[in-house]
Write an enzyme that holds these catalytic residues in place. Sequence first.
Site, mmCIF file in Angstrom:
data_model
loop_
_atom_site.group_PDB
_atom_site.id
_atom_site.type_symbol
_atom_site.label_atom_id
_atom_site.label_comp_id
_atom_site.label_asym_id
_atom_site.label_seq_id
_atom_site.Cartn_x
_atom_site.Cartn_y
_atom_site.Cartn_z
ATOM 1 N N GLU A 278 0.610 13.193 -4.641
ATOM 2 C CA GLU A 278 0.376 11.890 -4.399
ATOM 3 C C GLU A 278 -1.167 11.668 -3.546
ATOM 4 O OE1 GLU A 278 2.196 9.326 -5.142
ATOM 5 O OE2 GLU A 278 3.459 10.790 -6.175
ATOM 6 N N TRP A 281 -3.163 11.120 -6.220
ATOM 7 C CA TRP A 281 -3.243 9.690 -6.591
ATOM 8 C C TRP A 281 -4.629 8.904 -5.963
ATOM 9 C CZ3 TRP A 281 -1.956 7.216 -10.758
ATOM 10 C CH2 TRP A 281 -0.993 7.562 -11.598
ATOM 11 N N TRP A 309 -2.549 -16.460 -16.755
ATOM 12 C CA TRP A 309 -2.182 -16.512 -15.398
ATOM 13 C C TRP A 309 -1.895 -17.949 -15.207
ATOM 14 C CZ3 TRP A 309 -0.971 -11.706 -13.925
ATOM 15 C CH2 TRP A 309 -1.742 -10.814 -14.512
ATOM 16 N N ASN A 344 6.335 2.494 -0.902
ATOM 17 C CA ASN A 344 5.569 2.441 -2.208
ATOM 18 C C ASN A 344 6.546 1.767 -3.240
ATOM 19 O OD1 ASN A 344 3.597 2.980 -3.736
ATOM 20 N ND2 ASN A 344 5.043 4.358 -4.854
ATOM 21 N N TRP A 362 -3.149 -10.741 -10.400
ATOM 22 C CA TRP A 362 -3.138 -9.477 -9.402
ATOM 23 C C TRP A 362 -4.216 -9.628 -8.138
ATOM 24 C CZ3 TRP A 362 -7.361 -6.335 -9.301
ATOM 25 C CH2 TRP A 362 -7.983 -6.246 -10.448
ATOM 26 N N TRP A 385 -2.930 -2.168 -7.725
ATOM 27 C CA TRP A 385 -2.419 -3.549 -8.133
ATOM 28 C C TRP A 385 -2.894 -3.336 -9.721
ATOM 29 C CZ3 TRP A 385 0.079 -7.522 -6.875
ATOM 30 C CH2 TRP A 385 0.650 -7.717 -5.531
#
Length: 480
Positions: A278, A281, A309, A344, A362, A385
């Site tokens: 992680e 990440w 959108w 998360n 987003w 996102w």
Amino acid sequence: MKNPSSIVWFRRDLRTADNPALAAARLAGRPVIAVYIHDKKGFFAIGGAQKWFLHYALEALRKSLDGLGIPLVLRRGRAEEILPLLVEESGAAAAYWNRRYAAEEIATDQTIKASLTGNRVEASSFNGALLREPWEIGTKAGGPYRVFTPFWNALRGIGPGRREVAAPEPQAAPASQICSDDLDDWALIPQSPDWAVEFRDCWRPGAAGAAAALDRFLDDPVNRYGEDRNRPDKEGTSRLSPHLALGTISALQVWNATRTATAAGGIAEREGTKFLSEIAWREFAYHLLYHNPAMPTEPLRADFRTFPWRDDEASFRAWTRGQTGVPIVDAGMRELWRTGWMHNRVRMIVASFLVKNLLIPWQKGERWFWDTLVDADPANNAASWQWVAGCGADAAPYFRIFNPVLQGQRFDPDGAYVRAFVPEIAALPNGCIHAPWNAPERALDAAGVRPGDTYPLPIADLEQSRNRALSAYEEMKAAA
Ligand code: FAD
């Protein structure tokens, strides 16, 4: 000037230990002056919730620096103007800082470096934020990675690119005194209303707080991390994110402590590795940000530029306030408002609800998070996102749309998380806490819940909005 000083410019690296810029400045032998510049302009100007954390992290940094005989000078304004000015005022011969990786930050740093070196002031930058610089890891073909697993394998293969450095030895105070702003004048802490009241119970900003959070996590929860990291009803993660985001701890300190505890047998290899993946990440997000400078605003997948959108202010407002009528979404958004943080798993659920069920861009969610998260991070926020929206590198396939009811039932099985943040439905039985609109009349009456009155009806029908999202995706693909 007889004894010129060195300036260390602190940014998202608010610690004295494992701070390569600070260590290098002390090694150079000149008296060190520490500087923090509060720049209120620009895309990555610190958001509302993170300002709270910043205030206390700066107080803690000042205390640590005091102990080392290093004054901390606070100034407000554009760094391009302030830093050269401070160099002039103090007669500094050199400036040191740890690198940042967003395009506009890199541009600022380059401008300052050029201006300083043009005036014969030495300017040196270091890696204080990452295990590896974004350009140190590449595919076999020599390009940047777009997929996480090979990136992680490559990072594990080579390991961190530098050694941890200790906090410097104390120095005699520098001769030249330059004036500093008063931190309280920056008004980083909300006053009326004080919406951050609960932050105090959740966070201990500063390096000591970061070390305590790491110790707590490595002491026990890490050994159930693989399983518990998905459970918002448990304290299964490290909660190091605001510390990593403002640098009150470094990724390398976290990496080394985890490896050491694993080697000593205190952590199961599998769990320790999962946790480090992680941290990786975060490295990957920085790798992506550096190699895709437009990531915070533009989809990495070009075909998403024509995505249809919707402009729906009322739904966006309901989402920000935790009034969507979908309990796990509302719990997440209220957790965010009350604590400055969200689990998360729930971040993924609320983000999916916004961009897929509501079809709201987003970027709007990203900006809201930027302002409300204590851990707002230029790379992690944008990359995550885009990942949820399906337009990022290695993103979740668009058609995999989270069902918030099933997610709630799976990851908050007793409804404890929802009950903690959505008290108006807390008395509903477990079987209907994640979908009150399906609750039998009797259960609603017994719990005192009147859908549409005491708690909103869902602002989007989950099935219909899912189908609408899939059609929008097809429309985009047809237009590409
Ligand atoms: P742990 O599980 O204990 O992980 C340790 C550290 O690893 C974290 O502190 C973080 O630095 C890093 N990390 C963990 N998961 C991720 C991830 N998926 N992507 C990148 N790094 C990760 N994280 C931020 O730090 N800042 C943000 O602005 C941010 N915005 C997000 C927005 C969305 C829509 C989503 C889905 C995720 C976002 N994340 C962000 C990633 C993640 O949710 C948080 O890092 C994590 O919840 C922080 O809690 P923790 O420190 O207890 O995590």
